[in-house]
Design a protein around this motif. Structure first.
Motif, mmCIF file in Angstrom:
data_model
loop_
_atom_site.group_PDB
_atom_site.id
_atom_site.type_symbol
_atom_site.label_atom_id
_atom_site.label_comp_id
_atom_site.label_asym_id
_atom_site.label_seq_id
_atom_site.Cartn_x
_atom_site.Cartn_y
_atom_site.Cartn_z
ATOM 1 N N GLY A 63 0.806 -1.222 0.000
ATOM 2 C CA GLY A 63 0.000 0.000 0.000
ATOM 3 C C GLY A 63 0.837 1.269 0.000
ATOM 4 O O GLY A 63 0.377 2.326 0.441
ATOM 5 N N LYS A 64 2.048 1.202 -0.532
ATOM 6 C CA LYS A 64 2.938 2.366 -0.524
ATOM 7 C C LYS A 64 2.379 3.509 -1.378
ATOM 8 O O LYS A 64 2.303 4.650 -0.922
ATOM 9 C CB LYS A 64 4.330 1.965 -1.044
ATOM 10 N N SER A 65 1.987 3.177 -2.607
ATOM 11 C CA SER A 65 1.458 4.234 -3.489
ATOM 12 C C SER A 65 0.173 4.816 -2.926
ATOM 13 O O SER A 65 -0.034 6.041 -2.951
ATOM 14 C CB SER A 65 1.202 3.684 -4.888
ATOM 15 N N SER A 66 -0.680 3.955 -2.389
ATOM 16 C CA SER A 66 -1.934 4.439 -1.792
ATOM 17 C C SER A 66 -1.642 5.403 -0.652
ATOM 18 O O SER A 66 -2.308 6.422 -0.488
ATOM 19 C CB SER A 66 -2.749 3.263 -1.253
ATOM 20 N N LEU A 67 -0.621 5.068 0.128
ATOM 21 C CA LEU A 67 -0.280 5.911 1.276
ATOM 22 C C LEU A 67 0.195 7.282 0.813
ATOM 23 O O LEU A 67 -0.216 8.321 1.358
ATOM 24 C CB LEU A 67 0.800 5.216 2.108
ATOM 25 N N LEU A 75 -2.758 2.218 10.479
ATOM 26 C CA LEU A 75 -3.631 3.090 9.694
ATOM 27 C C LEU A 75 -4.197 2.351 8.491
ATOM 28 O O LEU A 75 -3.845 1.195 8.235
ATOM 29 C CB LEU A 75 -2.862 4.347 9.237
ATOM 30 N N SER A 76 -5.076 3.032 7.788
ATOM 31 C CA SER A 76 -5.535 2.525 6.497
ATOM 32 C C SER A 76 -5.414 3.635 5.472
ATOM 33 O O SER A 76 -6.048 4.680 5.583
ATOM 34 C CB SER A 76 -6.994 2.059 6.578
ATOM 35 N N ALA A 77 -4.565 3.387 4.466
ATOM 36 C CA ALA A 77 -4.371 4.395 3.425
ATOM 37 C C ALA A 77 -5.635 4.524 2.588
ATOM 38 O O ALA A 77 -6.099 5.618 2.302
ATOM 39 C CB ALA A 77 -3.183 4.003 2.545
#
Ligand code: GDP
Ligand code: ZN
Length: 451
Positions: free
Chosen positions: A229-233, A354-356
């Motif tokens: 989830g790097k890009s989402s973050l 957390l949730s991106a």
């Protein structure tokens, strides 16, 4: 006194590309004659003149507005001519060539600002603020650069210099009357003044540190396995659907640099594809680059999935992190395990849940990053500053502290006077009263052409 340069310099002052208006700026002794030749008349100082711009054979190169500012009442302090034509690259090239034909030479980067500095139109901190204002990537950065440009930083530095001078005069007077020296120095006035100067220096330093942070920002490297989830973050943090993505030239592997900001603090994020053990040479180069980026970072973010155990690969990466670079472990996708957002800063590797995708706990991360960098909650009153300013302030602080010790330990007036002189000199480097050609060169060549 004006610093007279024999050269007349010229440059396109507007950004390259196409625009409604494009400006060629000329500064120097030949500006007036050049205006007369190009416009066919002598323009009234500081009034807009609309008309044709003539070429060498009387042909019309463009038509537009000309402004003539006779020195010393101009940006550079010299005669300045501005030709505002149509903002196309061909027209601007014609106008630029016309001014060269008439005796101007192409300006070096920052040369107009340098001329303004040499003619005392601006001090060095103000000139630097021009470049920082142009480069500002956030509203806060622009506001603070404007403050520095208007002289807020310089004023505080100059006040400190003035206090140092007054104190030096007092201390040197004491040295001149040796029989009374001890009384002079022990009457409390000197110690009180020193304390006051130290407090002011600390205040200015704290504000300058915020300014440097606004300018330079924080750099983080983001690591994690594919799909963590790097890009989402990044997108969630930047508040944009897609962050600006630029490829780093020459990378053979997937390292992407993104520029986002959190509450005005620029955040430079390097998103690396991973640091797995690689066997092929190309991949190894990418991994070396990733490690090099890690060495330069202010902080590493390792993104893992909250709904899975930490993967051995991530564990291996965490174990190999250089000890001087702090790491934050981000457990993303808490929605999948129905956990609330959370932050633990009490452990050596800080952890955040957390949730991106669902935008949960992002403010915890933002707050965490700001706290770790010492970014102040309010940037009201912060002026833009550079690392070289911090360096000068820190040196001044050390000299004053040493002076204070000389006074306390030995009542040594001469040593104190020397320390005060050095502190004053260090501060004067900020505004440019003491500068080498070398330093000026380095500062102004980093400016853009035409500024
Ligand atoms: P990257 O490869 O690490 O950059 O991961 P991406 O950002 O591309 O995300 C991978 C997948 O995980 C996508 O399908 C995202 O929608 C999903 N994802 C990202 N964050 C969350 C989250 O907080 N919760 C859930 N359920 N899915 C997420
Ligand atoms: Zn990605």
């Amino acid at each position: 006194m004006t610093f007279a340069s024999n050269d007349t310099i010229t440059a396109v002052a507007t950004a390259p590309g196409r625009g409604g208006v494009g400006i060629v700026r000329v500064s120097g002794p030949q500006s007036r004659a050049m205006a007369e030749t190009i416009l066919g008349l002598t323009p009234k100082p500081r009034f807009a003149h609309y008309g044709p711009f003539y070429g060498a054979n009387g042909e019309v190169l463009d038509e537009g507005i000309a402004l003539f500012f006779p020195g010393p009442n101009s940006f550079t302090g010299e005669d300045v001519l501005e030709l505002q034509g149509h903002g196309g690259p061909i027209i601007l090239q014609w106008l630029l060539e016309r001014t060269v034909q008439l005796g101007a030479r192409l300006a070096e980067p920052g040369e107009f600002s340098k001329q303004a500095f040499l003619n005392d139109k601006l001090d060095l901190a103000q000139a630097e603020a021009i470049a920082d204002l142009i480069d500002a990537s956030s509203q806060q950065a622009a506001k603070s650069a404007l403050k520095s440009l208007q002289g807020e930083f310089s004023k505080q530095v100059n006040e400190l210099v003035e206090e140092l001078i007054q104190l030096r005069i007092y201390v040197e007077a004491a040295i001149d009357f040796p029989e009374e020296e001890i009384d002079f120095l022990s009457d409390g006035k000197v110690a009180g003044e020193l304390q006051h100067i130290l407090e002011r220096l600390h205040q200015v330093l704290a504000s300058a540190q915020q300014g440097v942070l606004l300018r330079e920002g924080m750099s983080v490297v983001i690591l994690g396995r594919p799909n963590a989830g790097k890009s989402s973050l990044l997108n969630a943090l930047s508040g944009r659907e897609s962050a600006i993505v630029t490829d780093i030239a020459g990378t053979t592997r997937d390292i992407v640099k993104e520029e986002i900001q959190i509450d005005g603090m620029p955040l430079h994020v390097l998103d690396t594809a991973g640091l797995r053990e690689a066997t092929d040479a190309v991949e190894q180069i990418g991994i070396q680059r990733a490690w090099a980026a890690i060495e330069e970072a202010d902080r590493i973010l390792v993104v893992v999935q909250a709904n899975e155990n930490i993967h051995p690969e991530d564990q291996a990466i965490l174990a190999r992190m250089p000890s001087h670079i702090p790491v934050t472990l981000i457990h993303n996708k808490i929605d999948l395990i129905e956990k609330s957002p959370g932050l633990d800063e009490t452990v050596e590797t800080a952890e955040i849940w957390l949730s991106a995708k669902h935008q949960l706990g992002l403010d915890l991360l933002k707050q965490h990053l700001k706290t770790q960098m010492g970014y102040a909650q309010t940037q009201e009153g912060v002026f833009m500053a550079r690392k070289r300013h911090l360096d000068a302030l820190n040196r001044a602080l050390e000299f004053v502290q040493t002076g204070q010790q000389q006074l306390e330990a030995y009542a040594a007036g001469e040593l104190l006077a020397e320390d005060l002189r050095q502190a004053q000199q260090a501060l004067s480097e900020i505004t440019g009263q003491f500068t080498s050609d070398d330093l000026l060169g380095r500062i102004f060549t980093s400016f853009c052409i035409g500024k």
